[in-house]
Design a protein around this motif. Structure first.
Motif, PDB file in Angstrom:
ATOM      1  N   PHE A 185       0.831  -1.198   0.000  1.00  0.00           N
ATOM      2  CA  PHE A 185       0.000   0.000   0.000  1.00  0.00           C
ATOM      3  C   PHE A 185       0.867   1.250   0.000  1.00  0.00           C
ATOM      4  O   PHE A 185       2.036   1.230   0.380  1.00  0.00           O
ATOM      5  CB  PHE A 185      -0.959   0.012   1.201  1.00  0.00           C
ATOM      6  CG  PHE A 185      -0.280   0.021   2.538  1.00  0.00           C
ATOM      7  CD1 PHE A 185      -0.032   1.214   3.196  1.00  0.00           C
ATOM      8  CD2 PHE A 185       0.113  -1.158   3.135  1.00  0.00           C
ATOM      9  CE1 PHE A 185       0.594   1.232   4.432  1.00  0.00           C
ATOM     10  CE2 PHE A 185       0.748  -1.160   4.367  1.00  0.00           C
ATOM     11  CZ  PHE A 185       0.988   0.043   5.023  1.00  0.00           C
ATOM     12  N   LYS A 186       0.272   2.343  -0.467  1.00  0.00           N
ATOM     13  CA  LYS A 186       0.918   3.655  -0.479  1.00  0.00           C
ATOM     14  C   LYS A 186       0.853   4.223   0.931  1.00  0.00           C
ATOM     15  O   LYS A 186      -0.234   4.360   1.495  1.00  0.00           O
ATOM     16  CB  LYS A 186       0.223   4.605  -1.457  1.00  0.00           C
ATOM     17  CG  LYS A 186       0.323   4.176  -2.912  1.00  0.00           C
ATOM     18  CD  LYS A 186       1.725   4.372  -3.402  1.00  0.00           C
ATOM     19  CE  LYS A 186       1.831   4.116  -4.889  1.00  0.00           C
ATOM     20  NZ  LYS A 186       3.192   4.277  -5.367  1.00  0.00           N
ATOM     21  N   MET A 246       4.859   0.347   1.162  1.00  0.00           N
ATOM     22  CA  MET A 246       5.392  -0.755   1.947  1.00  0.00           C
ATOM     23  C   MET A 246       4.532  -1.993   1.760  1.00  0.00           C
ATOM     24  O   MET A 246       3.380  -1.896   1.348  1.00  0.00           O
ATOM     25  CB  MET A 246       5.521  -0.391   3.428  1.00  0.00           C
ATOM     26  CG  MET A 246       4.230  -0.320   4.207  1.00  0.00           C
ATOM     27  SD  MET A 246       4.463   0.142   5.945  1.00  0.00           S
ATOM     28  CE  MET A 246       5.318  -1.258   6.612  1.00  0.00           C
ATOM     29  N   THR A 247       5.125  -3.142   2.060  1.00  0.00           N
ATOM     30  CA  THR A 247       4.439  -4.427   1.970  1.00  0.00           C
ATOM     31  C   THR A 247       4.406  -5.050   3.352  1.00  0.00           C
ATOM     32  O   THR A 247       5.426  -5.066   4.048  1.00  0.00           O
ATOM     33  CB  THR A 247       5.158  -5.361   0.984  1.00  0.00           C
ATOM     34  OG1 THR A 247       5.170  -4.757  -0.305  1.00  0.00           O
ATOM     35  CG2 THR A 247       4.450  -6.709   0.901  1.00  0.00           C
ATOM     36  N   GLN A 297      -1.284  -3.736  -4.198  1.00  0.00           N
ATOM     37  CA  GLN A 297      -1.138  -5.163  -4.522  1.00  0.00           C
ATOM     38  C   GLN A 297      -1.671  -6.012  -3.383  1.00  0.00           C
ATOM     39  O   GLN A 297      -1.520  -5.658  -2.204  1.00  0.00           O
ATOM     40  CB  GLN A 297       0.323  -5.532  -4.765  1.00  0.00           C
ATOM     41  CG  GLN A 297       0.919  -4.876  -5.987  1.00  0.00           C
ATOM     42  CD  GLN A 297       2.372  -5.281  -6.200  1.00  0.00           C
ATOM     43  OE1 GLN A 297       3.010  -5.894  -5.349  1.00  0.00           O
ATOM     44  NE2 GLN A 297       2.914  -4.917  -7.344  1.00  0.00           N
ATOM     45  N   PHE A 298      -2.259  -7.139  -3.770  1.00  0.00           N
ATOM     46  CA  PHE A 298      -2.727  -8.140  -2.813  1.00  0.00           C
ATOM     47  C   PHE A 298      -2.305  -9.483  -3.376  1.00  0.00           C
ATOM     48  O   PHE A 298      -2.612  -9.794  -4.534  1.00  0.00           O
ATOM     49  CB  PHE A 298      -4.251  -8.077  -2.664  1.00  0.00           C
ATOM     50  CG  PHE A 298      -4.810  -9.161  -1.779  1.00  0.00           C
ATOM     51  CD1 PHE A 298      -4.858  -9.001  -0.413  1.00  0.00           C
ATOM     52  CD2 PHE A 298      -5.291 -10.339  -2.333  1.00  0.00           C
ATOM     53  CE1 PHE A 298      -5.380  -9.996   0.409  1.00  0.00           C
ATOM     54  CE2 PHE A 298      -5.817 -11.343  -1.528  1.00  0.00           C
ATOM     55  CZ  PHE A 298      -5.857 -11.172  -0.147  1.00  0.00           C
ATOM     56  N   HIS A 299      -1.576 -10.282  -2.572  1.00  0.00           N
ATOM     57  CA  HIS A 299      -1.078 -11.565  -3.062  1.00  0.00           C
ATOM     58  C   HIS A 299      -1.261 -12.622  -1.994  1.00  0.00           C
ATOM     59  O   HIS A 299      -0.887 -12.414  -0.837  1.00  0.00           O
ATOM     60  CB  HIS A 299       0.406 -11.415  -3.434  1.00  0.00           C
ATOM     61  CG  HIS A 299       1.014 -12.648  -4.000  1.00  0.00           C
ATOM     62  ND1 HIS A 299       2.314 -13.002  -3.756  1.00  0.00           N
ATOM     63  CD2 HIS A 299       0.529 -13.619  -4.810  1.00  0.00           C
ATOM     64  CE1 HIS A 299       2.593 -14.133  -4.383  1.00  0.00           C
ATOM     65  NE2 HIS A 299       1.517 -14.529  -5.025  1.00  0.00           N
ATOM     66  N   PHE A 356      -3.346  -3.248  -8.403  1.00  0.00           N
ATOM     67  CA  PHE A 356      -4.237  -2.120  -8.611  1.00  0.00           C
ATOM     68  C   PHE A 356      -3.498  -0.922  -9.157  1.00  0.00           C
ATOM     69  O   PHE A 356      -2.313  -0.728  -8.878  1.00  0.00           O
ATOM     70  CB  PHE A 356      -4.907  -1.714  -7.283  1.00  0.00           C
ATOM     71  CG  PHE A 356      -5.627  -2.831  -6.623  1.00  0.00           C
ATOM     72  CD1 PHE A 356      -6.866  -3.227  -7.073  1.00  0.00           C
ATOM     73  CD2 PHE A 356      -5.070  -3.494  -5.548  1.00  0.00           C
ATOM     74  CE1 PHE A 356      -7.542  -4.269  -6.463  1.00  0.00           C
ATOM     75  CE2 PHE A 356      -5.734  -4.534  -4.932  1.00  0.00           C
ATOM     76  CZ  PHE A 356      -6.973  -4.922  -5.398  1.00  0.00           C
ATOM     77  N   GLN A 357      -4.226  -0.112  -9.856  1.00  0.00           N
ATOM     78  CA  GLN A 357      -3.709   1.165 -10.323  1.00  0.00           C
ATOM     79  C   GLN A 357      -3.459   2.037  -9.102  1.00  0.00           C
ATOM     80  O   GLN A 357      -4.307   2.129  -8.209  1.00  0.00           O
ATOM     81  CB  GLN A 357      -4.740   1.811 -11.233  1.00  0.00           C
ATOM     82  CG  GLN A 357      -4.409   3.201 -11.692  1.00  0.00           C
ATOM     83  CD  GLN A 357      -5.529   3.784 -12.541  1.00  0.00           C
ATOM     84  OE1 GLN A 357      -6.433   3.084 -12.960  1.00  0.00           O
ATOM     85  NE2 GLN A 357      -5.471   5.068 -12.772  1.00  0.00           N
ATOM     86  N   ALA A 358      -2.301   2.645  -9.048  1.00  0.00           N
ATOM     87  CA  ALA A 358      -2.018   3.546  -7.933  1.00  0.00           C
ATOM     88  C   ALA A 358      -2.881   4.787  -8.076  1.00  0.00           C
ATOM     89  O   ALA A 358      -3.003   5.353  -9.151  1.00  0.00           O
ATOM     90  CB  ALA A 358      -0.550   3.928  -7.913  1.00  0.00           C
TER      91      ALA A 358
END
Length: 163
Positions: free
Chosen positions: A47-48, A68-69, A108-110, A120-122
């Motif tokens: 996420f931003k 960050m993730t 992103q989701f993984h 996802f588009q930022a």
């Protein structure tokens, strides 16, 4: 006949992005309701960090000024899911922290347990994408943080308008 696509008056890109982010909310909501992750499921969520509504400790914002993730697997607590955001407790360097993340900030989701991913588009224009090789919060005790393997089933949604 013109080869140009007319500009849409319906914001399809926003509608699709919202719908796909709702998948993340529904999945996290299931984990919240059941009290844990089923089987081998675990999540990497990118996420931003400077999106409106994101709340993370100052030391994490300084370390990750753009993106960050995190990993939701063995060591997380107090997962709370709302219609437009989630809150979760995680440990970073042995220090507990509470993070609040609006779904609009997720890029992103993984779930490597079943090789499922969404990109996802930022929403923040002009911000370059920061690559991450591993989740940033502490890995489960006795295990190293996993890295995302290439070749996963990724649904990438990139809406760029032709002008």
């Amino acid at each position: 006949m013109s080869d140009e696509t007319p500009e849409s008056l319906i914001p399809y890109d926003e509608i699709v992005q919202d719908a796909l982010r709702a998948v993340v909310g529904r999945v996290l909501g299931e984990v919240e309701r059941s009290g844990g992750l089923p089987g081998d499921h675990h999540f990497y969520i990118t996420f931003k960090t400077k999106m409106p509504g994101v709340s993370i400790p100052k030391h994490l914002l300084e370390r990750f000024p753009d993106e960050m993730t995190i990993v939701i697997q063995h060591r997380f607590w107090d997962l709370k899911v709302e219609d437009d955001s989630f809150t979760v407790g995680l440990s970073f360097g042995g220090v507990p922290a509470t993070l609040h993340v609006p779904f609009a900030a997720v890029t992103q989701f993984h779930d490597p347990g079943v090789d499922f991913a969404l990109t996802f588009q930022a929403n923040a224009e002009g911000v370059p994408h920061e690559e991450h090789e591993a989740a940033e919060n502490d890995p489960p005790e006795g295990e190293a943080a996993e890295t995302r393997e290439d070749g996963s089933n990724v649904v990438s949604v990139d809406f760029t308008r032709k002008k």
